[in-house]
Design an enzyme around this catalytic site. Structure first.
Site, PDB file in Angstrom:
ATOM      1  N   SER A  50       0.847  -1.203   0.000  1.00 22.44           N
ATOM      2  CA  SER A  50       0.000   0.000   0.000  1.00 22.44           C
ATOM      3  C   SER A  50       0.880   1.250   0.000  1.00 22.44           C
ATOM      4  CB  SER A  50      -0.870   0.006   1.264  1.00 22.44           C
ATOM      5  OG  SER A  50      -0.039   0.230   2.392  1.00 22.44           O
ATOM      6  N   ASP A  82      -1.183  -1.977  -3.985  1.00 25.51           N
ATOM      7  CA  ASP A  82      -2.528  -1.961  -3.408  1.00 25.51           C
ATOM      8  C   ASP A  82      -3.034  -0.511  -3.361  1.00 25.51           C
ATOM      9  OD1 ASP A  82      -4.753  -3.100  -2.145  1.00 25.51           O
ATOM     10  OD2 ASP A  82      -3.901  -2.839  -0.144  1.00 25.51           O
ATOM     11  N   ASP A 104      -6.961   2.893  -8.016  1.00 25.00           N
ATOM     12  CA  ASP A 104      -8.200   2.988  -7.258  1.00 25.00           C
ATOM     13  C   ASP A 104      -8.881   4.334  -7.502  1.00 25.00           C
ATOM     14  OD1 ASP A 104     -10.283   2.971  -5.560  1.00 25.00           O
ATOM     15  OD2 ASP A 104      -9.124   2.616  -3.730  1.00 25.00           O
ATOM     16  N   HIS A 178     -12.869  -2.479   4.791  1.00 26.78           N
ATOM     17  CA  HIS A 178     -11.524  -2.549   5.368  1.00 26.78           C
ATOM     18  C   HIS A 178     -11.562  -2.458   6.900  1.00 26.78           C
ATOM     19  CE1 HIS A 178     -10.559  -1.176   1.200  1.00 26.78           C
ATOM     20  NE2 HIS A 178      -9.659  -2.129   1.348  1.00 26.78           N
ATOM     21  N   GLY A 179     -10.557  -3.028   7.533  1.00 26.84           N
ATOM     22  CA  GLY A 179     -10.393  -2.861   8.974  1.00 26.84           C
ATOM     23  C   GLY A 179     -10.991  -3.995   9.790  1.00 26.84           C
ATOM     24  N   HIS A 209     -11.789  -6.856  -1.805  1.00 24.56           N
ATOM     25  CA  HIS A 209     -10.993  -6.175  -0.770  1.00 24.56           C
ATOM     26  C   HIS A 209     -11.678  -6.392   0.575  1.00 24.56           C
ATOM     27  CE1 HIS A 209      -8.097  -3.536  -3.022  1.00 24.56           C
ATOM     28  NE2 HIS A 209      -8.728  -4.166  -3.990  1.00 24.56           N
ATOM     29  N   GLY A 210     -11.018  -5.934   1.635  1.00 21.71           N
ATOM     30  CA  GLY A 210     -11.646  -5.958   2.952  1.00 21.71           C
ATOM     31  C   GLY A 210     -12.094  -7.339   3.383  1.00 21.71           C
TER      32      GLY A 210
HETATM   33  O1  G3H Z   1      -6.662  -1.233   2.130  1.00 23.02           O
HETATM   34  C1  G3H Z   1      -5.959  -0.949   3.077  1.00 23.02           C
HETATM   35  C2  G3H Z   1      -4.859  -1.852   3.469  1.00 23.02           C
HETATM   36  O2  G3H Z   1      -5.224  -2.539   4.647  1.00 23.02           O
HETATM   37  C3  G3H Z   1      -3.580  -1.091   3.621  1.00 23.02           C
HETATM   38  O3  G3H Z   1      -3.590  -0.319   4.770  1.00 23.02           O
HETATM   39  O4  G3H Z   1      -2.787   1.881   3.911  1.00 23.02           O
HETATM   40  O5  G3H Z   1      -2.674   1.309   6.360  1.00 23.02           O
HETATM   41  O6  G3H Z   1      -1.144   0.191   4.723  1.00 23.02           O
HETATM   42  P1  G3H Z   1      -2.472   0.839   4.961  1.00 23.02           P
HETATM   43  P1  13P Z   2      -8.737  -6.076   5.436  1.00 23.32           P
HETATM   44  O1  13P Z   2      -8.715  -4.786   6.190  1.00 23.32           O
HETATM   45  O2  13P Z   2     -10.055  -6.747   5.581  1.00 23.32           O
HETATM   46  O3  13P Z   2      -7.611  -6.962   5.762  1.00 23.32           O
HETATM   47  O4  13P Z   2      -8.606  -5.708   3.867  1.00 23.32           O
HETATM   48  C1  13P Z   2      -7.353  -5.458   3.283  1.00 23.32           C
HETATM   49  C2  13P Z   2      -7.455  -4.895   1.926  1.00 23.32           C
HETATM   50  O5  13P Z   2      -8.481  -4.882   1.277  1.00 23.32           O
HETATM   51  C3  13P Z   2      -6.220  -4.357   1.338  1.00 23.32           C
HETATM   52  O6  13P Z   2      -6.444  -3.755   0.115  1.00 23.32           O
HETATM   53 ZN    ZN Z   3      -8.286  -2.753  -0.080  1.00 21.45          ZN
END
Ligand code: G3H
Ligand code: 13P
Ligand code: ZN
Length: 307
Positions: A50, A82, A104, A178-179, A209-210
């Protein structure tokens, strides 16, 4: 083995009714844990980076760690960007050797998302790099973009989007987010919508995702040793398994890695208050990533033995 494109990986996953896990990486221990799980299960892998990971570790470190990982394996591994926020970031990582990027534009109006995605597709395809795009909006936070409510992907728009942009895979919104706090009540995904989108584009790989499951054992462990992650709830494994048998070929997991490491490190600190060598607590954290990822590969994604 050199890094590979997702092309063949997804074609096999689609035909075989399984999905490949895309795991977020931020440091050496996470990369090693995921690679060990892949070796153990003989599974294809997607390691994804990311904007936050690039900021934390630095792109050069990530690339060099990945090079080191690839020296020791014959598994097919994709290095994926990502949530690429703009054309320039996609361009930069493609030059650095990533074999797949996500652009994205899901927060943009439809036509702007199309224009941005098309621009990345033109550049990436010229270099043989795969492009994932996103249509629809997930609730939750990802880098700087946050959204309180999700907007599920419209099947007609999905078809038009893919036709007009030429993107290679599409992330769709069907109820994941996410999260660690994904559902307040019952966990549900819109499988009817997934079914319709999949049938409208036969053979086309979709992305979720998520998709962390937020395993209760790690929530309980974190809370038992001073954490405060009450009420955390993820996507039940059986729902992900079902999605993997449909058109979903890539399932994104980050939160579960964070939770596994943190829970185990909290426990270690509580049980060994005199220790202060980072290797002492990072070793079990790395093992926890390995075991959690191996479990996903085996029982959720269905990609054991598919390397
Ligand atoms: O989609 C989000 C991913 O969990 C990446 O999270 O931007 O905090 O590395 P981050
Ligand atoms: P989670 O927060 O469910 O692990 O999803 C991660 C994600 O979609 C990264 O792009
Ligand atoms: Zn994601």
């Amino acid at each position: 083995m050199p890094l590979v494109s997702p092309k063949e990986m997804f074609a096999k996953a689609y035909a075989g009714g399984y999905a490949v896990g895309a795991f977020n990486v931020n440091n050496m221990e996470i990369i090693q844990g995921i690679m060990s799980a892949g070796e153990q299960e003989r599974s294809p892998l997607i390691l994804q980076v990311s904007a936050g990971a690039r900021k934390y570790a630095g792109e050069t470190y990530i690339i060099k760690l990945m090079e080191a990982a690839m020296l020791g394996t014959d598994l097919p591994v994709v290095l994926h960007l990502d949530h690429g926020q703009n054309f320039e970031i996609c361009q930069k990582v493609i030059e650095a050797g990533f074999t797949s990027v996500m652009i994205d534009g899901s927060h943009l109006p439809f036509e702007e998302n199309i224009a941005l995605t098309k621009q990345v597709v033109q550049y990436a395809h010229d270099k043989g790099v795969w492009v994932e795009a996103e249509l629809g909006r997930l609730a939750g936070v990802e880098d700087e973009v946050s959204s309180e409510h999700s907007i599920y992907t419209d099947p007609d728009q999905a078809v038009e989007f893919v036709e007009r942009t030429g993107c290679d895979s599409l992330a769709i919104a069907i109820g994941t987010s996410h999260g660690a706090y994904k559902f307040k009540g019952e966990a549900k995904l819109d499988f009817d919508r997934l079914d319709v989108i999949g049938k409208r584009m036969p053979g086309y790989p979709l992305v979720l995702h998520g998709s962390s499951s937020v395993p209760q054992e790690f929530v309980d462990m974190a809370n038992a040793y001073g954490g405060h992650v009450g009420g955390a709830k993820g996507v039940p494994e059986e729902l992900l398994r079902r999605a993997a048998t449909m058109a979903v070929c890539k399932i994104n997991i980050d939160t579960d890695i964070r939770l596994a490491m943190t829970a185990v490190i909290r426990k270690y600190f509580a049980e060994h208050p005199a220790d202060f060598d980072p290797r002492q607590y990072l070793s079990p954290a790395r093992d926890a990533v390995r075991d959690m990822v191996a479990h996903k590969i085996r029982t959720v994604l269905g990609c054991s033995g598919k390397a």
